[in-house]
Design an enzyme around this catalytic site. Sequence first.
Site, short mmCIF file in Angstrom:
data_model
loop_
_atom_site.label_atom_id
_atom_site.label_comp_id
_atom_site.label_asym_id
_atom_site.label_seq_id
_atom_site.Cartn_x
_atom_site.Cartn_y
_atom_site.Cartn_z
N ASP A 133 -9.25 -5.64 -4.80
CA ASP A 133 -8.70 -4.59 -3.94
C ASP A 133 -9.60 -3.35 -4.02
O ASP A 133 -9.76 -2.76 -5.08
CB ASP A 133 -7.28 -4.24 -4.37
N HIS A 148 -7.70 -5.57 0.23
CA HIS A 148 -6.43 -4.84 0.22
C HIS A 148 -5.36 -5.46 1.12
O HIS A 148 -4.17 -5.29 0.87
CB HIS A 148 -6.69 -3.39 0.66
N SER A 167 0.84 -1.20 0.00
CA SER A 167 0.00 0.00 0.00
C SER A 167 0.88 1.26 0.00
O SER A 167 1.70 1.43 -0.89
CB SER A 167 -0.95 -0.04 1.20
#
Length: 304
Positions: free
Chosen positions: A241, A278, A155
């Site tokens: 995601d 995610h 991320s």
Amino acid sequence: MSPDFINNLVYRHRIRVPLFLDFSRPADLSLNHTINMYLTSEEGVSLGVWHTVPESQWEEAKGKDLAWYLKSLGDGSPIFIYLHGNGGTRAARHRVGVANVLSANGYHALVMDYRGFGDSTGEPTEAGLTTDALYLYHWVKARSGTSLVVVWGHSLGTGVATNTAVKLFEQGVVVDGVILEGSFSNARQPGAHPFAWFYMTLPVFEYFFGDPTAENKLNFPNDENLKKMRSPLLILHSEDDHLTPIHMAEQLYQIALTTQDSERVKMVSFPGSLGYLHNGLYRDSRLPDILEKFVLSLQHSRDV
């Protein structure tokens, strides 16, 4: 908006879950083969770091002190520096999960909380996070002997990882390998920055208050960094995601292919039906084999 408010919005570094955790006791999270330590990346900045040894060393690691853990970094096992995303600390479930996967594969895992996160001091900025990662990389390399050192960003951490790889390349250092999980193009691209959750929750925010990335000079330019990097690259992304859409990862993959041979650039996607979103890729049963193949390719590349 005040810079402090923007920083909290972007990094969410004051969110510390689980609550009341003693970072000096990673065993409370079933990381019995892990030691807690603190490193000083620059004056006034102390970084909390967990070092998890390979599973084969679990029994030997019991009761060992910091000196033993530091020496173990030179045992020849691959070393992974894990750079987490925004929000929470190194104790988050998915981050502990990654450390366990790496350990079970026979690798060392070093998981750091950047400045301002967890029990680390200071306040986060893009330059500051990159400085912290560079410091940890050099610290590991000074103790790793001939071991492979891989940088894994997740991320927001993908931006830190590529920033770090580019800075090192400018110093004449090519990182042995880079993994980007849940990556985004750059922090200025709508719907692709690592705090898109906020806009999905309150879409009128940007209309009234503008873009915090511009005000706070945030960039994390993964797209531009991949044009400069020369490290072998593995991109991991879930098709479902909900924070960083998979087309961003596909775009990064194509950019990387313009500057490196296809043998050095790989992308693995995970079906949305698995529900990883995610943060859940660490749960995939294929991941250990994917990592092993990547490490073997790095070793082969270095031996050629």
